[in-house]
Design a protein around this motif. Structure first.
Motif, PDB file in Angstrom:
ATOM      1  N   ASN A 115     -12.796  46.073   4.145  1.00  0.00           N
ATOM      2  CA  ASN A 115     -11.444  45.987   5.090  1.00  0.00           C
ATOM      3  C   ASN A 115     -11.841  45.808   6.354  1.00  0.00           C
ATOM      4  OD1 ASN A 115     -12.694  48.194   6.139  1.00  0.00           O
ATOM      5  ND2 ASN A 115     -10.485  49.302   6.129  1.00  0.00           N
ATOM      6  N   VAL A 119     -10.437  42.479   8.163  1.00  0.00           N
ATOM      7  CA  VAL A 119     -10.118  42.884   9.384  1.00  0.00           C
ATOM      8  C   VAL A 119      -9.897  41.381  10.822  1.00  0.00           C
ATOM      9  CG1 VAL A 119      -9.701  44.371  11.405  1.00  0.00           C
ATOM     10  CG2 VAL A 119      -8.985  45.188   9.252  1.00  0.00           C
ATOM     11  N   SER A 123      -7.718  39.107  12.048  1.00  0.00           N
ATOM     12  CA  SER A 123      -7.745  39.216  13.611  1.00  0.00           C
ATOM     13  C   SER A 123      -7.499  37.844  13.637  1.00  0.00           C
ATOM     14  CB  SER A 123      -8.660  39.907  13.616  1.00  0.00           C
ATOM     15  OG  SER A 123      -8.352  41.162  14.018  1.00  0.00           O
ATOM     16  N   ALA A 172      -6.210  46.218   5.726  1.00  0.00           N
ATOM     17  CA  ALA A 172      -6.767  45.287   6.347  1.00  0.00           C
ATOM     18  C   ALA A 172      -5.126  44.760   6.988  1.00  0.00           C
ATOM     19  CB  ALA A 172      -7.720  43.959   6.239  1.00  0.00           C
ATOM     20  N   MET A 175      -3.286  47.942   9.171  1.00  0.00           N
ATOM     21  CA  MET A 175      -4.123  48.219  10.619  1.00  0.00           C
ATOM     22  C   MET A 175      -3.711  46.654  11.528  1.00  0.00           C
ATOM     23  SD  MET A 175      -7.810  48.844   9.077  1.00  0.00           S
ATOM     24  CE  MET A 175      -7.955  49.862   7.833  1.00  0.00           C
ATOM     25  N   VAL A 176      -3.791  45.403  11.244  1.00  0.00           N
ATOM     26  CA  VAL A 176      -3.926  43.983  11.623  1.00  0.00           C
ATOM     27  C   VAL A 176      -2.221  43.620  12.895  1.00  0.00           C
ATOM     28  CG1 VAL A 176      -4.354  41.774  12.124  1.00  0.00           C
ATOM     29  CG2 VAL A 176      -5.817  43.055  11.062  1.00  0.00           C
ATOM     30  N   PHE A 242      -5.454  51.770  16.403  1.00  0.00           N
ATOM     31  CA  PHE A 242      -5.118  49.965  15.969  1.00  0.00           C
ATOM     32  C   PHE A 242      -4.411  49.183  17.323  1.00  0.00           C
ATOM     33  CE2 PHE A 242      -8.488  50.387  12.562  1.00  0.00           C
ATOM     34  CZ  PHE A 242      -9.065  49.234  12.716  1.00  0.00           C
ATOM     35  N   PRO A 247      -8.923  45.531  16.772  1.00  0.00           N
ATOM     36  CA  PRO A 247      -8.934  45.608  15.588  1.00  0.00           C
ATOM     37  C   PRO A 247     -11.102  44.960  15.143  1.00  0.00           C
ATOM     38  CG  PRO A 247      -7.222  44.278  15.039  1.00  0.00           C
ATOM     39  CD  PRO A 247      -7.316  44.067  16.674  1.00  0.00           C
ATOM     40  N   SER A 248     -10.916  43.908  15.374  1.00  0.00           N
ATOM     41  CA  SER A 248     -12.567  43.276  15.376  1.00  0.00           C
ATOM     42  C   SER A 248     -13.726  44.501  15.859  1.00  0.00           C
ATOM     43  CB  SER A 248     -12.423  42.097  16.295  1.00  0.00           C
ATOM     44  OG  SER A 248     -12.281  41.946  17.609  1.00  0.00           O
ATOM     45  N   ALA A 251     -12.867  47.555  13.756  1.00  0.00           N
ATOM     46  CA  ALA A 251     -13.996  47.256  12.371  1.00  0.00           C
ATOM     47  C   ALA A 251     -14.569  48.164  11.869  1.00  0.00           C
ATOM     48  CB  ALA A 251     -13.508  46.230  11.771  1.00  0.00           C
ATOM     49  N   TRP A 254     -15.337  51.823  10.202  1.00  0.00           N
ATOM     50  CA  TRP A 254     -15.238  52.498   8.887  1.00  0.00           C
ATOM     51  C   TRP A 254     -16.139  52.686   7.991  1.00  0.00           C
ATOM     52  CZ3 TRP A 254     -10.631  54.419   7.623  1.00  0.00           C
ATOM     53  CH2 TRP A 254      -9.251  53.572   8.368  1.00  0.00           C
TER      54      TRP A 254
END
Length: 299
Positions: A115, A119, A123, A172, A175-176, A242, A247-248, A251, A254
């Protein structure tokens, strides 16, 4: 959300801590799902999880004083996106729970780390973010650790191994997409809308693909309740994290879930994954350390 004078480094650090707490919640939820999967289908568990998983968002609404039943009090902009996030999460849960019923915890956690790549890709494509060379390098270092852990010929390379990858792609997006909401939109309301979408989606999936069986015992009912609340809390913590940081940036963290899932699998299910976790886990942790170092250097 943070004020205009907030230190970006402090915000990123807090978001990382929230994300790690979410990872722990997901690990505990996975243990319960693994136990319950012997008696209930993934579709059933997903439906229970999503209906009962609304409790954390309702509790947060009550705690913040936002639960007011009057016209407009529970409305948010982009409510369609919030609902669709929930539907996507419902698919992710069915994939994830199905994987937990067939693979070791460490294997599911490892494959779930894909993911991070989804992500970063989303992004760039969905949010239009710029991803620098350091973050890209951290992701590749972490991925090298994942490959080292999997190793050719392991049971991860089965058709079931596609399930956590599919779940990773869906998670993902969840999240984004939270960064599409405005800073004044309540976290609890976003999660409440998404929980409703997840509950409806999970019930529809279960209706067409499985049959509901009665809960076998009070103990099973308690496990389902705790699993749902812990899972819902994890999603809420993840969403807040998030919304606080890119997100980057988050990430790579995780990857820590591989270590924690491996430890739980070893202690509870006697899966003994330590031989496959090292030395790849060192690369995974190193990727997270690289992101922390880079974020501090930028401030």
């Amino acid at each position: 959300m943070s004020g205009p004078d907030a230190n970006p480094s402090n915000i990123s650090f807090k978001a990382i801590l929230l994300l790690l707490a979410a990872v722990l919640c997901f690990d505990v939820m996975s243990i319960f799902v693994r136990i319950l999967a012997a008696s209930y289908t993934p579709q059933e568990l997903s439906a229970y999880r999503n209906v009962l998983g609304m409790l954390p968002s309702l509790a947060l609404l009550i705690w913040t004083g936002e639960l007011r039943f009057r016209a407009g009090a529970l409305k948010i902009e982009q409510w369609q996106l919030a609902l669709w996030r929930g539907v996507v999460v419902a698919f992710a849960q069915v994939f994830f729970y199905s994987a937990l019923a067939q693979l070791e915890l460490a294997t599911v956690a490892t494959l779930g780390q894909t993911n991070a790549f989804f992500v970063v890709i989303l992004s760039v494509l969905y949010l239009g973010e710029k991803v620098g060379v350091w973050r890209i390098a951290a992701l590749f270092i972490g991925f090298a650790g994942v490959v080292w852990i999997l190793r050719p010929g392991s049971d991860a390379f089965t058709m079931a191994a596609l399930l956590p990858v599919g779940a990773a792609a869906c998670y993902a997006f969840a999240m984004v997409s939270v960064r599409k909401f405005g800073p004044d939109t309540s976290n609890a309301l976003i999660y409440l809308y998404s929980s409703i979408g997840s509950a409806v989606g999970a019930i529809v999936l279960a209706f067409f693909t499985a049959e509901f069986s009665p809960i076998h015992s009070l103990f099973d009912g308690l496990l389902i309740l705790v699993m749902s609340i812990i899972g819902g809390t994890g999603v809420l913590l993840m969403m807040i994290a998030f919304r606080m940081a890119s997100p980057s940036v988050l990430a790579p963290f995780w990857y820590i879930g591989i270590l924690t899932a491996g430890v739980f699998g070893w202690l509870i299910f006697d899966e003994a994954p330590l031989d496959t976790l090292f030395p790849g886990i060192l690369l995974i942790v190193g990727a997270g350390a690289l992101i922390i170092w880079r974020e501090r250097k930028r401030t």
